[in-house]
Design a protein around this motif. Structure first.
Motif, PDB file in Angstrom:
ATOM      1  N   ASN A 170       0.890  -1.124  -0.085  1.00  0.00           N
ATOM      2  CA  ASN A 170      -0.132  -0.052  -0.033  1.00  0.00           C
ATOM      3  C   ASN A 170       0.912   1.243  -0.039  1.00  0.00           C
ATOM      4  O   ASN A 170       0.446   2.298   0.807  1.00  0.00           O
ATOM      5  N   THR A 171       2.012   1.231  -0.707  1.00  0.00           N
ATOM      6  CA  THR A 171       2.954   2.179  -0.672  1.00  0.00           C
ATOM      7  C   THR A 171       2.192   3.504  -1.295  1.00  0.00           C
ATOM      8  O   THR A 171       1.501   3.653  -2.354  1.00  0.00           O
ATOM      9  N   ARG A 172       2.237   4.646  -0.350  1.00  0.00           N
ATOM     10  CA  ARG A 172       1.941   6.050  -0.972  1.00  0.00           C
ATOM     11  C   ARG A 172       2.922   7.053  -1.258  1.00  0.00           C
ATOM     12  O   ARG A 172       3.798   6.927  -0.411  1.00  0.00           O
ATOM     13  N   ILE A 173       3.098   7.679  -2.173  1.00  0.00           N
ATOM     14  CA  ILE A 173       3.798   8.759  -2.490  1.00  0.00           C
ATOM     15  C   ILE A 173       2.938  10.073  -2.537  1.00  0.00           C
ATOM     16  O   ILE A 173       1.950  10.136  -3.500  1.00  0.00           O
ATOM     17  N   GLY A 174       3.129  11.020  -1.748  1.00  0.00           N
ATOM     18  CA  GLY A 174       2.320  11.798  -1.564  1.00  0.00           C
ATOM     19  C   GLY A 174       0.794  11.413  -1.061  1.00  0.00           C
ATOM     20  O   GLY A 174       0.599  10.463  -0.064  1.00  0.00           O
ATOM     21  N   ASN A 175      -0.224  11.771  -1.851  1.00  0.00           N
ATOM     22  CA  ASN A 175      -1.632  11.138  -1.396  1.00  0.00           C
ATOM     23  C   ASN A 175      -1.919   9.796  -2.331  1.00  0.00           C
ATOM     24  O   ASN A 175      -3.116   9.389  -2.511  1.00  0.00           O
ATOM     25  N   TYR A 176      -0.884   9.552  -3.567  1.00  0.00           N
ATOM     26  CA  TYR A 176      -1.414   8.480  -4.383  1.00  0.00           C
ATOM     27  C   TYR A 176      -0.771   7.400  -4.199  1.00  0.00           C
ATOM     28  O   TYR A 176       0.507   7.341  -3.488  1.00  0.00           O
ATOM     29  N   LYS A 177      -1.477   6.183  -4.292  1.00  0.00           N
ATOM     30  CA  LYS A 177      -1.099   5.068  -4.212  1.00  0.00           C
ATOM     31  C   LYS A 177      -0.136   4.441  -5.277  1.00  0.00           C
ATOM     32  O   LYS A 177      -0.769   4.497  -6.495  1.00  0.00           O
TER      33      LYS A 177
END
Length: 291
Positions: A179-186
């Protein structure tokens, strides 16, 4: 941990181009530059002759990046198969995608332009290849082909081939799993969501990655490598290195193949010389994994 920085990874990828003479097999990595430049220089010209010229460039880039292999439906077609895609790509409404530079303010709108249900450029390119092959049941234009086309022309979307996907998996493993998120994005290993037309979060996550790591996503070359091309190189390189480690580890890999892979890994400075395969695997993993 000796895990490598983004800059080091990109430099390693670029060394695949730099370390080989013209004519050596690895020079195929240069094909992206030729194709991208042809499109940049000729994107305003809608004449039939130019559409043919760009289709040829696109066909050769795709061939040298593995899209014309044995089972590929493109193998059954000539270069004119790309003309519909090329006509769409050079339309002026996509001008913001050429060497796209992600910013916090343009990620959503760019994602819409590319992936918005039926109107997104991604789906238009993908659908332009439909109906080419009556023999196969599978979707003719895979996410790999469509993203390779977007990468070779605009340089705006990483190419979702197996090395890139495996690089993303490694990044996910290093950042708390799937479930890696970068900023708010998956971030996921797919550019398309199941169900076809809904846009994935992956493009937005990778664009956000480019925003957060702007200073590191560069290449020391006189040819411009866009931020998303650098993102592509970063994740691809991780996947490529981990693939070599996996093949060295796999007992089904024949000895002469292992020997060749080991020599390649030494030449590319992934591991030291005169060590066992186990030690080589451990060294390659340390470059890529928080262990």
């Amino acid at each position: 941990s000796m895990i490598e920085t983004i800059s080091q990874k990109i430099e390693r990828f670029y060394s695949l181009i730099r370390n080989y003479q013209e004519g050596a097999p690895e020079t195929r990595y240069k094909s992206w530059e030729w194709c991208h430049k042809a499109f940049l220089d000729n994107k305003e010209n809608t004449e039939e002759g130019n559409i043919e010229f760009l289709s040829l460039h696109l066909a050769f880039y795709l061939a040298s990046w593995g899209m014309y292999r044995g089972s590929s439906y493109l193998l059954q077609r000539d270069y004119k198969a790309h003309k519909a895609a090329v006509r769409e790509i050079i339309k002026p409404e996509y001008s913001s995608l050429w060497d796209y530079i992600p910013t916090a303010n343009n990620i959503e709108s760019t994602n819409d332009l590319l992936f918005n249900t039926e109107n997104g450029l991604y789906w238009k390119i993908k659908n332009s290849y439909k109906g080419f092959d009556d023999e196969t049941e599978e979707d003719e234009s895979s996410d790999t082909l469509t993203t390779k086309i977007l990468m070779g022309t605009f340089g705006c979307v990483p190419a979702f081939d197996r090395f890139l996907k495996s690089g993303i998996k490694c990044y996910q493993d290093n950042h708390d799993g799937r479930n890696t998120r970068i900023g708010n994005y998956k971030l996921t290993q797919s550019i398309e969501k199941a169900g076809g037309t809904a846009a994935t979060e992956s493009f937005k996550a990778l664009a956000r990655f480019a925003v957060e790591h702007r200073t590191e996503l560069t290449v020391d070359t006189n040819f411009l490598y866009s931020p998303m091309k650098c993102v592509d190189m970063y994740f691809w390189e991780i996947g490529y290195e981990m693939d070599i480690a996996a093949l060295l580890k796999n007992e089904k890999t024949k000895d002469h193949v292992k020997q060749k892979l080991y020599k390649k890994a030494v030449k590319l400075n992934y591991c030291n010389e005169d060590i066992t395969y186990e030690e080589a695997i451990a060294q390659i993993r340390r470059l890529n994994y928080n262990e």
